[in-house]
Write a protein that holds these residues in place. Structure first.
Motif, PDB file in Angstrom:
ATOM      1  N   LEU A 107       7.637   0.837   1.383  1.00 25.69           N
ATOM      2  CA  LEU A 107       6.880  -0.249   1.999  1.00 25.69           C
ATOM      3  C   LEU A 107       5.699   0.226   2.844  1.00 25.69           C
ATOM      4  N   GLY A 108       5.507   1.532   2.961  1.00 24.39           N
ATOM      5  CA  GLY A 108       4.381   2.057   3.716  1.00 24.39           C
ATOM      6  C   GLY A 108       3.150   2.279   2.848  1.00 24.39           C
ATOM      7  N   TYR A 183       1.449  -2.217  -0.458  1.00 22.72           N
ATOM      8  CA  TYR A 183       1.808  -3.501  -1.043  1.00 22.72           C
ATOM      9  C   TYR A 183       1.082  -4.642  -0.329  1.00 22.72           C
ATOM     10  N   THR A 184       0.919  -5.734  -1.045  1.00 26.15           N
ATOM     11  CA  THR A 184       0.369  -6.931  -0.411  1.00 26.15           C
ATOM     12  C   THR A 184       1.387  -7.507   0.562  1.00 26.15           C
ATOM     13  N   LYS A 185       0.909  -8.372   1.426  1.00 24.22           N
ATOM     14  CA  LYS A 185       1.779  -8.973   2.448  1.00 24.22           C
ATOM     15  C   LYS A 185       2.971  -9.675   1.823  1.00 24.22           C
ATOM     16  N   ASP A 186       2.770 -10.372   0.715  1.00 21.00           N
ATOM     17  CA  ASP A 186       3.866 -11.121   0.089  1.00 21.00           C
ATOM     18  C   ASP A 186       4.987 -10.203  -0.382  1.00 21.00           C
ATOM     19  N   VAL A 187       4.623  -9.059  -0.969  1.00 24.66           N
ATOM     20  CA  VAL A 187       5.636  -8.118  -1.456  1.00 24.66           C
ATOM     21  C   VAL A 187       6.436  -7.550  -0.284  1.00 24.66           C
ATOM     22  N   ILE A 188       5.751  -7.141   0.774  1.00 27.01           N
ATOM     23  CA  ILE A 188       6.441  -6.579   1.943  1.00 27.01           C
ATOM     24  C   ILE A 188       7.338  -7.618   2.599  1.00 27.01           C
ATOM     25  N   GLN A 189       6.810  -8.818   2.770  1.00 25.30           N
ATOM     26  CA  GLN A 189       7.587  -9.868   3.420  1.00 25.30           C
ATOM     27  C   GLN A 189       8.848 -10.205   2.640  1.00 25.30           C
ATOM     28  N   ARG A 219       0.924  -2.612   7.752  1.00 28.17           N
ATOM     29  CA  ARG A 219       1.352  -3.961   7.361  1.00 28.17           C
ATOM     30  C   ARG A 219       2.836  -4.178   7.672  1.00 28.17           C
ATOM     31  N   THR A 220       3.654  -3.167   7.390  1.00 27.13           N
ATOM     32  CA  THR A 220       5.087  -3.293   7.658  1.00 27.13           C
ATOM     33  C   THR A 220       5.349  -3.422   9.153  1.00 27.13           C
ATOM     34  N   ARG A 221       4.652  -2.642   9.954  1.00 29.21           N
ATOM     35  CA  ARG A 221       4.813  -2.706  11.405  1.00 29.21           C
ATOM     36  C   ARG A 221       4.485  -4.097  11.941  1.00 29.21           C
ATOM     37  N   GLU A 222       3.511  -4.745  11.305  1.00 33.59           N
ATOM     38  CA  GLU A 222       3.088  -6.063  11.771  1.00 33.59           C
ATOM     39  C   GLU A 222       4.134  -7.144  11.505  1.00 33.59           C
ATOM     40  N   MET A 223       5.002  -6.913  10.519  1.00 26.73           N
ATOM     41  CA  MET A 223       5.933  -7.956  10.105  1.00 26.73           C
ATOM     42  C   MET A 223       7.398  -7.696  10.415  1.00 26.73           C
ATOM     43  N   VAL A 224       7.776  -6.433  10.604  1.00 25.64           N
ATOM     44  CA  VAL A 224       9.193  -6.087  10.612  1.00 25.64           C
ATOM     45  C   VAL A 224       9.979  -6.762  11.733  1.00 25.64           C
ATOM     46  N   ASP A 225       9.366  -6.911  12.920  1.00 23.63           N
ATOM     47  CA  ASP A 225      10.153  -7.464  14.022  1.00 23.63           C
ATOM     48  C   ASP A 225      10.352  -8.969  13.915  1.00 23.63           C
ATOM     49  N   GLU A 226       9.793  -9.582  12.876  1.00 26.67           N
ATOM     50  CA  GLU A 226      10.113 -10.981  12.610  1.00 26.67           C
ATOM     51  C   GLU A 226      11.526 -11.121  12.070  1.00 26.67           C
ATOM     52  N   TYR A 227      12.044 -10.037  11.481  1.00 24.29           N
ATOM     53  CA  TYR A 227      13.355 -10.086  10.831  1.00 24.29           C
ATOM     54  C   TYR A 227      14.373  -9.119  11.430  1.00 24.29           C
ATOM     55  N   TYR A 228      13.917  -8.028  12.050  1.00 18.67           N
ATOM     56  CA  TYR A 228      14.834  -6.977  12.493  1.00 18.67           C
ATOM     57  C   TYR A 228      14.574  -6.566  13.933  1.00 18.67           C
ATOM     58  N   THR A 229      15.638  -6.124  14.586  1.00 20.24           N
ATOM     59  CA  THR A 229      15.541  -5.636  15.955  1.00 20.24           C
ATOM     60  C   THR A 229      14.958  -4.243  15.998  1.00 20.24           C
ATOM     61  N   ALA A 230      15.405  -3.364  15.088  1.00 24.25           N
ATOM     62  CA  ALA A 230      14.991  -1.965  15.156  1.00 24.25           C
ATOM     63  C   ALA A 230      14.797  -1.370  13.770  1.00 24.25           C
ATOM     64  N   VAL A 231      13.882  -0.421  13.696  1.00 29.23           N
ATOM     65  CA  VAL A 231      13.682   0.410  12.504  1.00 29.23           C
ATOM     66  C   VAL A 231      14.219   1.789  12.858  1.00 29.23           C
ATOM     67  N   PRO A 247      16.916   5.353  27.419  1.00 30.57           N
ATOM     68  CA  PRO A 247      16.881   3.889  27.386  1.00 30.57           C
ATOM     69  C   PRO A 247      15.585   3.289  27.915  1.00 30.57           C
ATOM     70  N   SER A 248      15.061   3.835  29.010  1.00 29.96           N
ATOM     71  CA  SER A 248      13.855   3.265  29.616  1.00 29.96           C
ATOM     72  C   SER A 248      12.606   3.508  28.771  1.00 29.96           C
ATOM     73  N   GLN A 249      12.702   4.427  27.808  1.00 29.72           N
ATOM     74  CA  GLN A 249      11.548   4.776  26.992  1.00 29.72           C
ATOM     75  C   GLN A 249      11.568   4.130  25.612  1.00 29.72           C
ATOM     76  N   ILE A 250      12.653   3.450  25.274  1.00 27.43           N
ATOM     77  CA  ILE A 250      12.762   2.842  23.947  1.00 27.43           C
ATOM     78  C   ILE A 250      11.840   1.638  23.859  1.00 27.43           C
ATOM     79  N   ARG A 251      11.026   1.624  22.827  1.00 29.33           N
ATOM     80  CA  ARG A 251      10.117   0.520  22.565  1.00 29.33           C
ATOM     81  C   ARG A 251      10.413  -0.017  21.168  1.00 29.33           C
ATOM     82  N   LEU A 252      11.238  -1.038  21.114  1.00 27.48           N
ATOM     83  CA  LEU A 252      11.625  -1.600  19.821  1.00 27.48           C
ATOM     84  C   LEU A 252      10.429  -2.244  19.136  1.00 27.48           C
ATOM     85  N   PRO A 253      10.406  -2.199  17.795  1.00 24.16           N
ATOM     86  CA  PRO A 253      11.498  -1.770  16.908  1.00 24.16           C
ATOM     87  C   PRO A 253      11.470  -0.296  16.520  1.00 24.16           C
TER      88      PRO A 253
END
Length: 376
Positions: A107-108, A183-189, A219-231, A247-253
């Motif tokens: 997906l990258g 990939y286009t946005k539709d394929v990634i989504q 493109r994947t970075r822009e969409m992934v947190d719509e569906y998942y908490t973490a990568v 813990p204080s340095q974690i920046r999800l996802p």
């Protein structure tokens, strides 16, 4: 993770050390949990049957610790892959099921290696993963101009690997201008959304993802947190010491993962990795594959588990690690979760004792019986 009472009980027992092979227990007395000293997450990719027959049955179950299986949703039930029942059983036993896309698409973005003429129907690239599925739509771009093409296949020749497209690209590109395909946005989504929905159709909760081939483009970075908490593998390291995430340095996802098969990480490197987790009270993620070709036999997995236990590191799922650190809530769920399918399951499909037996043994303080269970 299943929200069933059995799963909750299993997690409590694991965290209190009762199911840790080799840990001292006193008959009739509750075990005292060691103070928090970092968290380690094991992730296994691609959902092969060996996740169940080798990694679970011969390593994690015997050591009494959970892991995460990242499963391409279209693979479930196919020959050589996990079945729906096995996915539910792993969840009952404390495991987390993660997405690994639908069909294991990369997906990258991938770098274009040769100039492209407007009439070309071959796009030469570093890797031709994007040519795996004819009919997929790709974007060719250098950041200032782009062209959308339809995949017809892939191959290689004396000029390198290429993706073949159905008609000419239509624009020219100079490879030195940092040209990529993605990939286009539709394929990634679709890959992100559909895989989550399909996996949750087996009665499990899916909140995290491992990207196939570690592909994690813009493109994947822009969409992934719509569906998942973490990568789990936003950054992957083959050997060496990846980031140990405090813990204080974690920046999800975005999380970091180290591959730990033979040839990727030495015992010394793993020791250093675990030492840092323990000393920083941080989060470390290890990744691998359960297939025999991966050079990751159950004996190596058990070695790393025991190294972590020696350092009092909690071995948990990614979902539980994030909840325990207070980064997310333990009840992160989705509307499509159907935990009822796994409620009150105390035996497995292989007629091995399920966690109902383990909890019963723990409740009567039978260390000898517990040891026999864990080594079967």
């Amino acid at each position: 993770m299943s929200n069933s009472p059995n799963s909750a009980t299993r997690r409590a027992v694991l965290k209190n050390g009762l199911a840790i092979a080799g840990a001292p227990t006193v008959t009739g007395m509750a075990a005292t949990a060691a103070p928090p000293n970092g968290k380690l997450v094991f992730t296994y990719d691609d959902g092969p049957i060996e996740d169940y027959t080798h990694t679970y049955q011969k390593a994690h179950r015997r050591e009494g610790v959970p892991a995460c299986s990242a499963v391409p949703s279209s693979y479930v039930g196919k020959s050589g892959n996990l079945s729906g029942d096995q996915i539910q059983e792993l969840t009952d036993e404390g495991w987390e099921i993660m997405s690994h896309s639908v069909k294991h698409r990369m997906l990258g973005h991938i770098t274009v290696t040769r100039d492209i003429a407007a009439n070309d129907q071959k796009i030469y690239v570093e890797e031709n993963f994007h040519g795996s599925f004819p009919g997929d739509t790709l974007v060719v771009s250098n950041g200032s101009q782009s062209a959308t093409v339809t995949v017809s296949g892939k191959g290689s020749d004396n000029r390198g690997k290429f993706v073949r497209v159905q008609s000419s690209v239509g624009q020219s590109f100079t490879a030195s201008d940092e040209v990529f395909t993605h990939y286009t946005k539709d394929v990634i989504q679709t890959a992100l959304k559909k895989s989550k929905r399909q996996l949750e159709g087996y009665g499990v909760n899916v909140t995290n993802i491992v990207m196939p081939y570690a592909g994690y483009g813009k493109r994947t970075r822009e969409m992934v947190d719509e569906y998942y908490t973490a990568v789990a593998n936003a950054e992957s390291t083959a050997g060496g010491s990846p980031q140990i995430m405090e813990p204080s340095q974690i920046r999800l996802p975005h999380l970091s993962r180290m591959l730990f098969r033979e040839g990727s990480a030495t015992k010394s490197e793993l020791r250093t990795f675990l030492d840092k987790i323990a000393s920083q009270n941080g989060l470390g993620i290890l990744g691998g594959h359960s297939w025999w070709q991966e050079r990751l036999p159950p004996s190596r997995i058990r070695m790393v588990i025991r190294m972590a236990k020696d350092r009092n590191i909690d071995i948990v799922t990614l979902r539980d690690a994030l909840a325990d650190f207070g980064i997310t809530t333990s009840q992160t769920t989705s509307a499509t979760t159907n935990a009822q399918t796994t409620t009150n399951r105390s035996t497995t499909k292989t007629d091995q004792p399920g966690f109902g037996v383990l909890a019963a043994l723990a409740s009567i303080g039978s260390a000898a019986a517990l040891k026999r269970y864990l080594t079967t």
